[in-house]
Design a protein around this motif. Structure first.
Motif, PDB file in Angstrom:
ATOM      1  N   LEU A   4      10.945 -38.592-145.299  1.00  0.00           N
ATOM      2  CA  LEU A   4      12.191 -38.491-146.045  1.00  0.00           C
ATOM      3  C   LEU A   4      13.331 -38.915-145.129  1.00  0.00           C
ATOM      4  O   LEU A   4      13.573 -38.290-144.098  1.00  0.00           O
ATOM      5  N   THR A   6      17.287 -39.283-144.744  1.00  0.00           N
ATOM      6  CA  THR A   6      18.455 -38.659-145.345  1.00  0.00           C
ATOM      7  C   THR A   6      19.715 -38.952-144.533  1.00  0.00           C
ATOM      8  O   THR A   6      19.649 -39.562-143.471  1.00  0.00           O
ATOM      9  N   SER A  13      20.277 -36.484-150.952  1.00  0.00           N
ATOM     10  CA  SER A  13      19.349 -36.168-149.868  1.00  0.00           C
ATOM     11  C   SER A  13      19.015 -34.677-149.877  1.00  0.00           C
ATOM     12  O   SER A  13      17.858 -34.283-149.712  1.00  0.00           O
ATOM     13  N   ARG A  14      20.041 -33.847-150.073  1.00  0.00           N
ATOM     14  CA  ARG A  14      19.808 -32.391-150.133  1.00  0.00           C
ATOM     15  C   ARG A  14      18.910 -32.033-151.318  1.00  0.00           C
ATOM     16  O   ARG A  14      18.014 -31.201-151.198  1.00  0.00           O
ATOM     17  N   ARG A  17      15.261 -33.070-150.487  1.00  0.00           N
ATOM     18  CA  ARG A  17      14.684 -32.138-149.509  1.00  0.00           C
ATOM     19  C   ARG A  17      14.306 -30.826-150.191  1.00  0.00           C
ATOM     20  O   ARG A  17      13.209 -30.307-150.015  1.00  0.00           O
ATOM     21  N   GLN A  18      15.211 -30.292-151.025  1.00  0.00           N
ATOM     22  CA  GLN A  18      14.953 -29.023-151.714  1.00  0.00           C
ATOM     23  C   GLN A  18      13.792 -29.163-152.695  1.00  0.00           C
ATOM     24  O   GLN A  18      12.939 -28.281-152.787  1.00  0.00           O
ATOM     25  N   HIS A  21      10.555 -29.161-150.768  1.00  0.00           N
ATOM     26  CA  HIS A  21      10.271 -27.791-150.317  1.00  0.00           C
ATOM     27  C   HIS A  21       9.767 -26.937-151.477  1.00  0.00           C
ATOM     28  O   HIS A  21       8.763 -26.236-151.351  1.00  0.00           O
ATOM     29  N   GLU A  29      11.236 -35.308-141.983  1.00  0.00           N
ATOM     30  CA  GLU A  29      12.584 -35.777-142.300  1.00  0.00           C
ATOM     31  C   GLU A  29      13.210 -36.485-141.106  1.00  0.00           C
ATOM     32  O   GLU A  29      13.058 -36.061-139.961  1.00  0.00           O
ATOM     33  N   ASN A  31      17.029 -37.904-140.213  1.00  0.00           N
ATOM     34  CA  ASN A  31      18.408 -37.940-140.655  1.00  0.00           C
ATOM     35  C   ASN A  31      19.120 -39.122-139.993  1.00  0.00           C
ATOM     36  O   ASN A  31      19.236 -39.176-138.775  1.00  0.00           O
ATOM     37  N   PRO A  93      18.597 -40.723-150.732  1.00  0.00           N
ATOM     38  CA  PRO A  93      17.531 -40.663-149.743  1.00  0.00           C
ATOM     39  C   PRO A  93      16.532 -41.794-149.964  1.00  0.00           C
ATOM     40  O   PRO A  93      16.478 -42.401-151.033  1.00  0.00           O
ATOM     41  N   ILE A  95      12.488 -42.138-149.719  1.00  0.00           N
ATOM     42  CA  ILE A  95      11.260 -41.355-149.602  1.00  0.00           C
ATOM     43  C   ILE A  95      10.101 -42.329-149.548  1.00  0.00           C
ATOM     44  O   ILE A  95       9.928 -43.160-150.441  1.00  0.00           O
TER      45      ILE A  95
END
Length: 132
Positions: A4, A6, A13-14, A17-18, A21, A29, A31, A93, A95
């Motif tokens: 990922l 970001t 991006s947040r 990621r969430q 998860h 990840e 960044n 993002p 992926i």
């Protein structure tokens, strides 16, 4: 392994990621705000795109107008170098899976990163619940 890519200030991006998860999808990840992409990472991403650079360059980036006219005349390696130096030009993002790519966050499309056997089990459960 899913990777990922970001940026700190990016809401999409947040969300990605969430989502990963929440669905217990293992990922690594990177960044772009703290670590620039490498030439090899960009080549890998580009190898999975349909339209090449058009798919990964953010025309909404504040930096885009300053390079837009030069971009068509740049060589592939010059463009990679620019994107490594100025990662804010990349959409996010990003992926990357084994043979899968998603640019931006889309809740329907990101499901492709859930392992196939897990998706199949979920589908079978839906079918069982829908039995007449």
């Amino acid at each position: 392994m899913i990777k990922l890519f970001t940026q700190v200030s990016c809401n999409s991006s947040r969300k990605a990621r969430q989502w990963l998860h929440d669905h217990k999808v293992t990922f690594e990840e990177k960044n772009f705000s703290s670590e620039a992409p490498t030439h090899n990472e960009l080549k890998r991403i580009l190898s999975l795109t349909e339209n090449g650079l058009e798919d990964i360059i953010s025309t909404r980036s504040q930096l885009y107008p300053t390079i837009a006219e030069r971009l068509p005349d740049m060589s592939f390696n010059e463009t990679l170098h620019l994107l490594c130096e100025q990662p804010q030009l990349l959409r996010r993002p990003i992926i990357v899976g084994e043979n899968k790519l998603q640019i931006g966050f889309n809740e329907d499309d990101i499901r492709q990163f859930i392992p196939r056997h897990v998706r199949r089990l979920a589908f079978m459960k839906v079918l069982d619940n829908a039995a007449f």
